[in-house]
Scaffold this active site. Structure first.
Site, PDB file in Angstrom:
ATOM      1  N   LEU A 102       0.836  -1.196   0.000  1.00  0.00           N
ATOM      2  CA  LEU A 102       0.000   0.000   0.000  1.00  0.00           C
ATOM      3  C   LEU A 102       0.874   1.249   0.000  1.00  0.00           C
ATOM      4  O   LEU A 102       0.549   2.251  -0.651  1.00  0.00           O
ATOM      5  CB  LEU A 102      -0.930  -0.005   1.211  1.00  0.00           C
ATOM      6  CG  LEU A 102      -1.826   1.230   1.352  1.00  0.00           C
ATOM      7  CD1 LEU A 102      -2.751   1.368   0.143  1.00  0.00           C
ATOM      8  CD2 LEU A 102      -2.639   1.162   2.637  1.00  0.00           C
ATOM      9  N   TYR A 103       1.974   1.208   0.733  1.00  0.00           N
ATOM     10  CA  TYR A 103       2.899   2.346   0.736  1.00  0.00           C
ATOM     11  C   TYR A 103       3.338   2.671  -0.685  1.00  0.00           C
ATOM     12  O   TYR A 103       3.307   3.834  -1.118  1.00  0.00           O
ATOM     13  CB  TYR A 103       4.111   2.023   1.611  1.00  0.00           C
ATOM     14  CG  TYR A 103       5.225   3.040   1.505  1.00  0.00           C
ATOM     15  CD1 TYR A 103       5.078   4.307   2.056  1.00  0.00           C
ATOM     16  CD2 TYR A 103       6.422   2.731   0.856  1.00  0.00           C
ATOM     17  CE1 TYR A 103       6.097   5.249   1.953  1.00  0.00           C
ATOM     18  CE2 TYR A 103       7.440   3.661   0.750  1.00  0.00           C
ATOM     19  CZ  TYR A 103       7.274   4.914   1.300  1.00  0.00           C
ATOM     20  OH  TYR A 103       8.282   5.853   1.192  1.00  0.00           O
ATOM     21  N   ALA A 104       3.747   1.647  -1.437  1.00  0.00           N
ATOM     22  CA  ALA A 104       4.172   1.859  -2.819  1.00  0.00           C
ATOM     23  C   ALA A 104       3.032   2.420  -3.660  1.00  0.00           C
ATOM     24  O   ALA A 104       3.245   3.315  -4.496  1.00  0.00           O
ATOM     25  CB  ALA A 104       4.676   0.548  -3.413  1.00  0.00           C
TER      26      ALA A 104
END
Length: 429
Positions: free
Chosen positions: A238-240
């Site tokens: 999700l960060y990416a």
């Protein structure tokens, strides 16, 4: 005799000599995932305002009491003053974070105006951020405690100071934490970014913006080294995904409103005053405490590798990006011409496996690690990273100079000093 802070913070903050003989501008083109990304963007914004409404409301009450007034405005203006010919005035978001504190000090050291903004969240021990703020304050840098989603605060800062540049480093970091608290990534990395861009587009004059994307946008890409033109439509976390969405969003604001924007894809930054959640930091802590460390391996017991990049080299890349950013072309939210939009990798170009990193830590700590090897879980990590930095080198002379051995030696020295270890005493085995 220079203090340890002087020795361990960047010592080469000067402007880069910009070689424009082979200048390249890197445009962000729509990929096959454009529809997915815009859907993510719209869903994310909706989720952020619904899921975080109570958080923002309570945060706004706190922030309203912590900024504003004649004395506060004087502190902001004083901190933003430029002390060199041709200098710039920079708003640094995430100023008490790892990269933000180093960049702020480097800008101040060469005579630029710097005002910091940070919300001092508790993703990791806030006392480390407050220690960084004390160091910034000792160099004449004022850090405003506030949230990136507070539009009134951001508008007030731009009302008090006509910033020439914004160095946007505030973000919810970390890959694995997204499994526990996904909303925080939407709140900071998407909603916060949009809020900042809205303020910048309306500013007159508009500032140039340099912001931290991430090498994580390359996701499951298997082509190495990673180049800016490679596919970035397979996020592994999700960060990416939020960082990739940020690249699409910034491209839109550049296209519609004429904001000059540069995105920097950092590759595994390490060094003194680093983030406690990073592997090299937690390894050091556990090794000194005699605790086992967990080392992940990929398929078929392949060692994971990272393009570890020392903080001084990242700082040089950030300053080079600021100095070559070009000018925004809009005014009061209206575009008056094309503005630069660029994306650069900032890495070291020499990937090192995690077991070798541990070997180096053992050498400098003089303590053997208790290694526990496990298979890499499917939590968003990728098996390797490797940066192609030719674009940054051609555009503003970016050239990393610190190898992992040298960089970890400096980190260990800082760690032992900051946490009060007596290196002459026998360490825990």
């Amino acid at each position: 005799m220079p203090s340890i802070e002087d020795e361990l913070f960047p010592s080469t903050p000067g402007k880069f000599k910009i070689d424009r003989s082979n200048r390249q501008l890197h445009r962000c083109f729509a990929s096959t995932s454009t529809m997915f990304l815009w859907a993510l963007f719209l869903i994310a914004l909706t989720a952020s305002y619904l899921s975080f409404q109570s958080f923002v409301d309570s945060g706004s009450r706190y922030l309203t009491a912590s900024w504003g007034g004649i004395q506060w405005e004087k502190q902001v203006r004083t901190s933003a003053q430029i002390h060199r010919s041709g200098g710039i005035s920079v708003l640094v978001t995430g100023a008490t974070g790892f990269v933000g504190s180093h960049v702020s000090l480097a800008l101040r050291k060469r005579g630029d105006g710097v005002v910091g903004l940070d919300n001092f969240n508790n993703y990791y021990d806030p006392s480390l951020k407050r220690a960084r703020r004390s160091l910034l304050s000792s160099r004449g840098i004022f850090v405003v405690e506030g949230d990136l989603n507070d539009a009134k605060l951001l508008a007030k800062l731009f009302d008090v100071v006509a910033f020439t540049h914004v160095m946007h480093l505030a973000a919810q970091a970390g890959v694995r934490y997204a499994l526990e608290n996904p909303q925080s990534y939407v709140h900071s990395n998407i909603a916060g970014l949009v809020n900042l861009l809205e303020i910048c587009k309306a500013a007159n004059p508009q500032p140039a913006i340099v912001w931290a994307s991430s090498s994580s946008v390359y996701g499951l890409n298997e082509k190495v080294p990673f180049s800016e033109s490679d596919r970035t439509d397979q996020p592994a976390s999700l960060y990416a995904a939020t960082k990739k969405a940020g690249e699409e969003i910034t491209h839109t604001y550049n296209h519609i409103y004429g904001l000059a924007i540069t995105g920097l894809r950092f590759f595994t930054v390490y060094g003194p005053w680093g983030r406690p959640d990073m592997a090299y930091f937690s390894f050091t802590r556990n090794i000194l405490q005699g605790k086992p460390i967990t080392i992940y391996r990929g398929k078929n017991r392949v060692d994971l590798a990272r393009d570890f990049t020392y903080i001084d080299d990242i700082v040089k890349g950030c300053l080079g990006s600021l100095d070559s950013s070009g000018k925004s072309t809009g005014s009061g939210g209206k575009k008056r011409g094309a503005a630069p939009y660029r994306i650069f990798n900032l890495g070291n170009t020499s990937p090192v496996t995690v077991p070798i990193l541990v070997d180096i830590l053992e050498k400098h700590l003089k303590v053997k690690a208790k290694r526990n090897f496990v298979e890499m879980p499917g939590n968003g990590d990728v098996p390797f990273t490797h940066a192609n930095i030719s674009s940054a080198r051609n555009e503003f002379g970016y050239k990393p100079t610190t190898d992992l051995e040298t960089g970890l030696k400096k980190f260990v020295r800082w760690y032992l000093s900051y946490y009060g270890y007596n290196t002459k005493a026998k360490l825990v085995h």
